[in-house]
Design an enzyme around this catalytic site. Structure first.
Site, PDB file in Angstrom:
ATOM      1  N   LYS A  29     -77.254  74.115   6.895  1.00 25.46           N
ATOM      2  CA  LYS A  29     -76.920  74.784   5.638  1.00 25.46           C
ATOM      3  C   LYS A  29     -75.536  75.433   5.717  1.00 25.46           C
ATOM      4  O   LYS A  29     -75.201  76.284   4.898  1.00 25.46           O
ATOM      5  CB  LYS A  29     -77.959  75.860   5.320  1.00 25.46           C
ATOM      6  CG  LYS A  29     -79.333  75.329   4.964  1.00 25.46           C
ATOM      7  CD  LYS A  29     -79.381  74.903   3.513  1.00 25.46           C
ATOM      8  CE  LYS A  29     -80.801  74.651   3.065  1.00 25.46           C
ATOM      9  NZ  LYS A  29     -80.864  74.312   1.619  1.00 25.46           N
ATOM     10  N   ARG A  30     -74.738  75.055   6.685  1.00 22.46           N
ATOM     11  CA  ARG A  30     -73.434  75.667   6.942  1.00 22.46           C
ATOM     12  C   ARG A  30     -73.574  77.188   7.105  1.00 22.46           C
ATOM     13  O   ARG A  30     -72.705  77.949   6.746  1.00 22.46           O
ATOM     14  CB  ARG A  30     -72.422  75.325   5.835  1.00 22.46           C
ATOM     15  CG  ARG A  30     -72.225  73.830   5.635  1.00 22.46           C
ATOM     16  CD  ARG A  30     -70.872  73.474   5.066  1.00 22.46           C
ATOM     17  NE  ARG A  30     -70.594  74.157   3.802  1.00 22.46           N
ATOM     18  CZ  ARG A  30     -69.425  74.098   3.158  1.00 22.46           C
ATOM     19  NH1 ARG A  30     -68.436  73.391   3.661  1.00 22.46           N
ATOM     20  NH2 ARG A  30     -69.243  74.732   2.019  1.00 22.46           N
ATOM     21  N   ALA A  66     -70.984  79.646   4.986  1.00 25.98           N
ATOM     22  CA  ALA A  66     -70.517  79.124   3.699  1.00 25.98           C
ATOM     23  C   ALA A  66     -70.950  79.979   2.523  1.00 25.98           C
ATOM     24  O   ALA A  66     -70.817  79.557   1.372  1.00 25.98           O
ATOM     25  CB  ALA A  66     -71.019  77.695   3.512  1.00 25.98           C
ATOM     26  N   LEU A  68     -73.529  82.561   0.127  1.00 28.50           N
ATOM     27  CA  LEU A  68     -74.893  82.702  -0.360  1.00 28.50           C
ATOM     28  C   LEU A  68     -75.550  81.336  -0.457  1.00 28.50           C
ATOM     29  O   LEU A  68     -74.941  80.376  -0.926  1.00 28.50           O
ATOM     30  CB  LEU A  68     -74.872  83.380  -1.737  1.00 28.50           C
ATOM     31  CG  LEU A  68     -76.204  83.567  -2.455  1.00 28.50           C
ATOM     32  CD1 LEU A  68     -77.085  84.541  -1.693  1.00 28.50           C
ATOM     33  CD2 LEU A  68     -75.958  84.059  -3.876  1.00 28.50           C
ATOM     34  N   LEU A  70     -77.232  79.110  -2.367  1.00 30.91           N
ATOM     35  CA  LEU A  70     -77.501  78.984  -3.798  1.00 30.91           C
ATOM     36  C   LEU A  70     -78.800  78.245  -4.073  1.00 30.91           C
ATOM     37  O   LEU A  70     -79.383  78.394  -5.150  1.00 30.91           O
ATOM     38  CB  LEU A  70     -76.331  78.279  -4.493  1.00 30.91           C
ATOM     39  CG  LEU A  70     -75.009  79.047  -4.510  1.00 30.91           C
ATOM     40  CD1 LEU A  70     -73.915  78.219  -5.170  1.00 30.91           C
ATOM     41  CD2 LEU A  70     -75.160  80.382  -5.211  1.00 30.91           C
ATOM     42  N   GLY A 113     -70.187  84.979   0.472  1.00 29.20           N
ATOM     43  CA  GLY A 113     -70.909  85.956   1.276  1.00 29.20           C
ATOM     44  C   GLY A 113     -70.536  85.905   2.744  1.00 29.20           C
ATOM     45  O   GLY A 113     -70.657  86.913   3.454  1.00 29.20           O
ATOM     46  N   GLU A 116     -67.688  88.135   2.944  1.00 25.99           N
ATOM     47  CA  GLU A 116     -68.184  89.508   2.843  1.00 25.99           C
ATOM     48  C   GLU A 116     -68.734  89.980   4.186  1.00 25.99           C
ATOM     49  O   GLU A 116     -68.476  91.122   4.605  1.00 25.99           O
ATOM     50  CB  GLU A 116     -69.258  89.598   1.759  1.00 25.99           C
ATOM     51  CG  GLU A 116     -68.706  89.391   0.355  1.00 25.99           C
ATOM     52  CD  GLU A 116     -69.745  89.596  -0.717  1.00 25.99           C
ATOM     53  OE1 GLU A 116     -69.685  90.617  -1.423  1.00 25.99           O
ATOM     54  OE2 GLU A 116     -70.643  88.726  -0.861  1.00 25.99           O
ATOM     55  N   GLU A 136     -67.054  82.615  -6.313  1.00 25.41           N
ATOM     56  CA  GLU A 136     -67.979  83.200  -7.274  1.00 25.41           C
ATOM     57  C   GLU A 136     -67.488  83.096  -8.713  1.00 25.41           C
ATOM     58  O   GLU A 136     -68.277  82.885  -9.643  1.00 25.41           O
ATOM     59  CB  GLU A 136     -68.239  84.676  -6.920  1.00 25.41           C
ATOM     60  CG  GLU A 136     -69.118  84.897  -5.707  1.00 25.41           C
ATOM     61  CD  GLU A 136     -68.357  84.842  -4.385  1.00 25.41           C
ATOM     62  OE1 GLU A 136     -68.962  85.155  -3.358  1.00 25.41           O
ATOM     63  OE2 GLU A 136     -67.149  84.486  -4.400  1.00 25.41           O
ATOM     64  N   ARG A 139     -68.405  79.990 -10.407  1.00 26.81           N
ATOM     65  CA  ARG A 139     -69.851  79.786 -10.499  1.00 26.81           C
ATOM     66  C   ARG A 139     -70.510  80.767 -11.451  1.00 26.81           C
ATOM     67  O   ARG A 139     -71.728  80.833 -11.551  1.00 26.81           O
ATOM     68  CB  ARG A 139     -70.473  79.896  -9.104  1.00 26.81           C
ATOM     69  CG  ARG A 139     -70.054  78.744  -8.201  1.00 26.81           C
ATOM     70  CD  ARG A 139     -70.532  78.901  -6.790  1.00 26.81           C
ATOM     71  NE  ARG A 139     -70.077  77.778  -5.958  1.00 26.81           N
ATOM     72  CZ  ARG A 139     -70.009  77.800  -4.637  1.00 26.81           C
ATOM     73  NH1 ARG A 139     -70.351  78.897  -3.983  1.00 26.81           N
ATOM     74  NH2 ARG A 139     -69.599  76.742  -3.969  1.00 26.81           N
ATOM     75  N   GLY A 144     -71.503  90.384  -4.502  1.00 28.15           N
ATOM     76  CA  GLY A 144     -72.546  91.404  -4.521  1.00 28.15           C
ATOM     77  C   GLY A 144     -72.874  91.971  -3.166  1.00 28.15           C
ATOM     78  O   GLY A 144     -73.786  92.788  -3.035  1.00 28.15           O
TER      79      GLY A 144
END
Length: 262
Positions: A29-30, A66, A68, A70, A113, A116, A136, A139, A144
């Protein structure tokens, strides 16, 4: 013996287990962040073994993180969205203001993220494969996980806004130049460099490291007058520690290391 959850591994390094190597372990999932992984990061820093004096975070596989996941993003009303964001804030606060300094070893995607998370670490080492982005804006969402606070402190509000408005991707060299990383190293060597730095950091007096983590960012948020007073208080407390006194004594007696050009 490594400590392992489904998506996270912790290995204690060094003769006295002073270095915690924390590995994001979702390579297919990277290393995208789902809630379980974010909560695992929180729990690890809240329960860090007492022997640890510095930590390194890196990602298994071709990427650091990579962003969040999604595929696990669910629709939330505004109240649920606030609580979800605050959960991320609490988790990443444990990285930034937890028990030990943290070095991020960055390679491949450092996106959304993932950026972040990297911005919550105290030192960032990027190898030549690293690239930085905040997708973000395209998208229809907003950061957050604390990015709107931490990332502008590294690169400024205008640069962060540009990355979100346009989807701009910064390569490793440009990322280091604007302040997203403090070190740029050849591809495949970020983890080696991060462990080297963590080992050096772990040799510092613990109270000095604690002051750097806890006091320095707070002083930066204060007015100059308040900052000077806080600095005076912290300086007095740190230099009063027995280990600090011993190290100064060694230096004055010619037994301590001197600063030399690298």
């Amino acid at each position: 013996m490594p400590i392992q959850t489904n998506d996270l591994t912790i290995e204690l390094r060094g003769d006295e287990e002073q270095i915690a190597l924390i590995t994001l372990n979702r390579p297919t999932k990277r290393n995208a962040l789902n809630d379980g992984l974010v909560l695992a990061i929180r729990d690890i820093f809240q329960g860090m073994p007492h022997s640890v004096r510095a930590a390194v975070i890196h990602g298994n596989g071709d990427h650091f993180c990579a962003g969040l996941d999604l595929s696990e993003l669910s629709e939330r009303n505004a109240a649920a969205g606030v609580h979800h964001s605050r959960m991320w804030h609490h988790a990443l606060d444990q990285v930034e203001r937890g028990p030990v300094p943290v070095v991020a070893a960055l390679h491949g995607a450092v996106v959304g993220g993932g950026l972040e998370l990297a911005s919550a670490c105290h030192i960032r080492v990027a190898d030549a494969s690293a690239f930085f982005a905040l997708p973000e804006g395209s998208r229809g969402i907003f950061v957050g996980g604390g990015g709107s606070v931490r990332i502008p402190r590294l690169i400024g509000t205008a640069r962060m806004a540009d990355m979100m408005f346009t989807g701009r991707v910064l390569g490793a060299e440009e990322g280091e130049r604007v302040g997203l990383a403090q070190y740029l190293v050849p591809q495949g060597t970020a983890l080696e460099k991060a462990l080297e730095l963590a080992t050096r950091i772990a040799s510092n007096a613990p109270l000095t490291n604690y002051a750097l983590m806890q006091a320095l960012p707070r002083i930066a948020d204060q007015t100059a007058d308040h900052g000077f007073f806080t600095e005076a208080l912290i300086s007095a407390i740190v230099q009063d520690a027995p280990e600090a006194k011993a190290r100064v004594r060694e230096f004055l007696e010619g037994r301590g290391p001197k600063v030399k050009k690298q």
